[in-house]
Write a protein that holds these residues in place. Structure first.
Motif, PDB file in Angstrom:
ATOM      1  N   GLY A  47       0.704  -1.264  -0.017  1.00  0.00           N
ATOM      2  CA  GLY A  47       0.052   0.155   0.047  1.00  0.00           C
ATOM      3  C   GLY A  47       0.776   1.349   0.036  1.00  0.00           C
ATOM      4  O   GLY A  47       0.752   2.241  -0.746  1.00  0.00           O
ATOM      5  N   GLU A  48       2.008   1.135   0.760  1.00  0.00           N
ATOM      6  CA  GLU A  48       2.749   2.352   0.905  1.00  0.00           C
ATOM      7  C   GLU A  48       3.653   2.667  -0.318  1.00  0.00           C
ATOM      8  O   GLU A  48       3.812   3.714  -0.704  1.00  0.00           O
ATOM      9  CB  GLU A  48       3.616   2.438   2.259  1.00  0.00           C
ATOM     10  CG  GLU A  48       2.858   2.522   3.472  1.00  0.00           C
ATOM     11  CD  GLU A  48       3.643   2.595   4.824  1.00  0.00           C
ATOM     12  OE1 GLU A  48       4.771   3.291   4.473  1.00  0.00           O
ATOM     13  OE2 GLU A  48       3.338   2.228   5.791  1.00  0.00           O
ATOM     14  N   ALA A  49       3.879   1.649  -0.758  1.00  0.00           N
ATOM     15  CA  ALA A  49       4.776   1.475  -2.116  1.00  0.00           C
ATOM     16  C   ALA A  49       3.800   2.079  -3.101  1.00  0.00           C
ATOM     17  O   ALA A  49       4.330   3.031  -4.134  1.00  0.00           O
ATOM     18  CB  ALA A  49       5.158  -0.100  -2.652  1.00  0.00           C
ATOM     19  N   ALA A  50       2.643   1.727  -3.391  1.00  0.00           N
ATOM     20  CA  ALA A  50       1.818   2.247  -4.224  1.00  0.00           C
ATOM     21  C   ALA A  50       1.447   3.631  -4.073  1.00  0.00           C
ATOM     22  O   ALA A  50       1.447   4.671  -4.998  1.00  0.00           O
ATOM     23  CB  ALA A  50       0.183   1.532  -3.995  1.00  0.00           C
ATOM     24  N   GLY A  51       1.446   4.292  -2.676  1.00  0.00           N
ATOM     25  CA  GLY A  51       1.350   5.549  -2.354  1.00  0.00           C
ATOM     26  C   GLY A  51       2.643   6.186  -3.044  1.00  0.00           C
ATOM     27  O   GLY A  51       2.543   7.509  -3.491  1.00  0.00           O
ATOM     28  N   MET A  52       3.911   5.579  -3.137  1.00  0.00           N
ATOM     29  CA  MET A  52       5.005   6.380  -3.487  1.00  0.00           C
ATOM     30  C   MET A  52       5.106   6.371  -5.066  1.00  0.00           C
ATOM     31  O   MET A  52       5.335   7.442  -5.564  1.00  0.00           O
ATOM     32  CB  MET A  52       6.114   5.456  -3.082  1.00  0.00           C
ATOM     33  CG  MET A  52       7.502   6.385  -2.980  1.00  0.00           C
ATOM     34  SD  MET A  52       7.473   7.754  -1.897  1.00  0.00           S
ATOM     35  CE  MET A  52       7.443   6.867  -0.466  1.00  0.00           C
ATOM     36  N   LEU A  53       4.180   5.450  -5.703  1.00  0.00           N
ATOM     37  CA  LEU A  53       4.114   5.566  -7.024  1.00  0.00           C
ATOM     38  C   LEU A  53       3.138   6.776  -7.531  1.00  0.00           C
ATOM     39  O   LEU A  53       3.277   7.420  -8.508  1.00  0.00           O
ATOM     40  CB  LEU A  53       3.288   4.414  -7.669  1.00  0.00           C
ATOM     41  CG  LEU A  53       4.109   3.103  -8.368  1.00  0.00           C
ATOM     42  CD1 LEU A  53       3.309   2.041  -8.757  1.00  0.00           C
ATOM     43  CD2 LEU A  53       5.076   3.715  -9.463  1.00  0.00           C
ATOM     44  N   ILE A  54       2.070   6.937  -6.763  1.00  0.00           N
ATOM     45  CA  ILE A  54       1.365   8.229  -6.754  1.00  0.00           C
ATOM     46  C   ILE A  54       2.209   9.442  -6.626  1.00  0.00           C
ATOM     47  O   ILE A  54       2.067  10.499  -7.227  1.00  0.00           O
ATOM     48  CB  ILE A  54       0.105   8.273  -5.928  1.00  0.00           C
ATOM     49  CG1 ILE A  54      -0.395   6.963  -6.032  1.00  0.00           C
ATOM     50  CG2 ILE A  54      -0.606   9.558  -5.869  1.00  0.00           C
ATOM     51  CD1 ILE A  54      -1.361   6.863  -7.379  1.00  0.00           C
ATOM     52  N   GLN A  55       3.205   9.744  -5.526  1.00  0.00           N
ATOM     53  CA  GLN A  55       3.975  10.787  -5.298  1.00  0.00           C
ATOM     54  C   GLN A  55       4.743  10.900  -6.685  1.00  0.00           C
ATOM     55  O   GLN A  55       5.022  11.984  -6.915  1.00  0.00           O
ATOM     56  CB  GLN A  55       4.828  10.498  -4.088  1.00  0.00           C
ATOM     57  CG  GLN A  55       5.322  11.639  -3.385  1.00  0.00           C
ATOM     58  CD  GLN A  55       5.903  11.365  -2.121  1.00  0.00           C
ATOM     59  OE1 GLN A  55       5.410  10.588  -1.232  1.00  0.00           O
ATOM     60  NE2 GLN A  55       6.874  12.242  -1.609  1.00  0.00           N
ATOM     61  N   LEU A  56       5.198   9.917  -7.112  1.00  0.00           N
ATOM     62  CA  LEU A  56       6.032  10.099  -8.273  1.00  0.00           C
ATOM     63  C   LEU A  56       5.380  10.528  -9.360  1.00  0.00           C
ATOM     64  O   LEU A  56       5.861  11.285 -10.249  1.00  0.00           O
ATOM     65  CB  LEU A  56       6.681   8.501  -8.596  1.00  0.00           C
ATOM     66  CG  LEU A  56       7.891   8.454  -9.564  1.00  0.00           C
ATOM     67  CD1 LEU A  56       9.124   9.522  -9.140  1.00  0.00           C
ATOM     68  CD2 LEU A  56       8.296   7.206  -9.744  1.00  0.00           C
TER      69      LEU A  56
END
Length: 308
Positions: free
Chosen positions: A262-271
């Motif tokens: 979930g947090e890795a997906a959030g980092m994708l959104i940030q990217l």
């Protein structure tokens, strides 16, 4: 004793019912009935038994007993009862000149007000806790003072008092053991955030890099990712696009390796947000699509586990 129960309920991963049963076997009378009520998961019954225990303490309870009862109430989310018991502990300790117990009660009150996001009252009680702990003296209070300083630093930061927050964290890091790498990395990251908000980007970068290094030593992947994301924000303020992308991508991979999907997906959104700001709309759209799909997959997985 109440102290044993308070400690059992405050374990990081929640209390162990078997441990409570073991404590109950050694107890008697009202104290045993409090534990039985907790094990029954009947909230109303637990509240009533705590109130009965408080009535008994009103006659013969010590400041330590009130502190422990407050910790029990706080662990069970009986917020108003916890506040009342901590206040009684603080008042009784002050009357008896028990500076360390008064300090512990004030720290507990500060934590309650922090949970309420009442930062002004939280800081007020943290300052009082610090004053009383210094009056108590002795080498054994160092860890207690460090806890006060870290919590007060956070509350001051949220209140917007960056100089006082920086002072608290700077003092706390000198009290932390060299072996407490997790504690030191947390404080360094907080100091980095304060420096960043103060426009001191070089200093902020240094704090974040030190924090990441300590997290790497203890294999704290979530901490490493947080430091990398923070470093990305510093590079973005400097206009260093390549470094921003590198830090965010490293943070994403680190979280994936840790199983934090979930947090890795959030980092994708940030990217994706970063790419969009840079005008790289194609790459942004790709990362948004992948990030949202990953988040949806996480939600479905959580829903399946909850229902299964």
């Amino acid at each position: 004793s109440l102290g044993l129960l308070a400690r059992a309920l405050r374990l990081p991963n929640g209390y162990d019912p078997q441990q409570l049963k073991s404590i109950s076997l050694q107890a008697s009378g009202p104290f045993s009935s409090v534990i039985s009520a907790l094990l029954s998961t009947d909230e109303k019954q637990a509240q009533n038994k705590l109130a009965e225990m408080a009535a008994l303490l009103a006659c013969s309870g010590s400041s330590r007993d009130w502190l422990d009862l407050g910790q029990v109430a706080a662990a069970l989310y009986f917020r108003h009862a916890a506040e009342e018991y901590f206040m009684k502990s603080s008042d009784q300790a002050r009357e008896g000149g028990e500076w360390l117990i008064e300090s512990m009660a004030c720290l507990a009150l500060g934590n309650l007000y922090s949970q309420d996001e009442d930062w002004e009252r939280a800081v007020q009680f943290y300052k009082k806790a610090l004053s009383r702990s210094e009056a108590a003296g002795g080498s054994e209070v160092a860890a207690h003072i460090q806890e006060i300083l870290v919590n007060m630093g956070r509350a001051c930061h949220r209140q917007g008092d960056l100089p006082l927050s920086r002072d608290c964290y700077s003092k706390a890091i000198h009290l932390l053991s060299e072996d407490d790498l997790a504690g030191r990395s947390h404080v360094l990251r907080a100091l980095g955030e304060i420096s960043s908000q103060s426009g001191e980007l070089d200093e902020a970068q240094l704090f974040y890099e030190k924090s990441r290094s300590l997290c790497q030593k203890i294999r704290d992947r979530k901490g490493m990712a947080s430091s990398l994301a923070a470093l990305a924000s510093i590079h973005q303020m400097r206009g260093e696009a390549g470094r921003v992308e590198s830090c965010l991508e490293q943070a994403r991979l680190t979280l994936e390796e840790a199983g934090e999907k979930g947090e890795a997906a959030g980092m994708l959104i940030q990217l994706a947000d970063f790419f969009f700001q840079e005008g790289r709309t194609g790459e942004a759209a790709d990362r948004y699509e992948k990030g949202l799909a990953a988040l949806e997959e996480c939600d479905l997985s959580l829903a399946a586990r909850a229902s299964g």
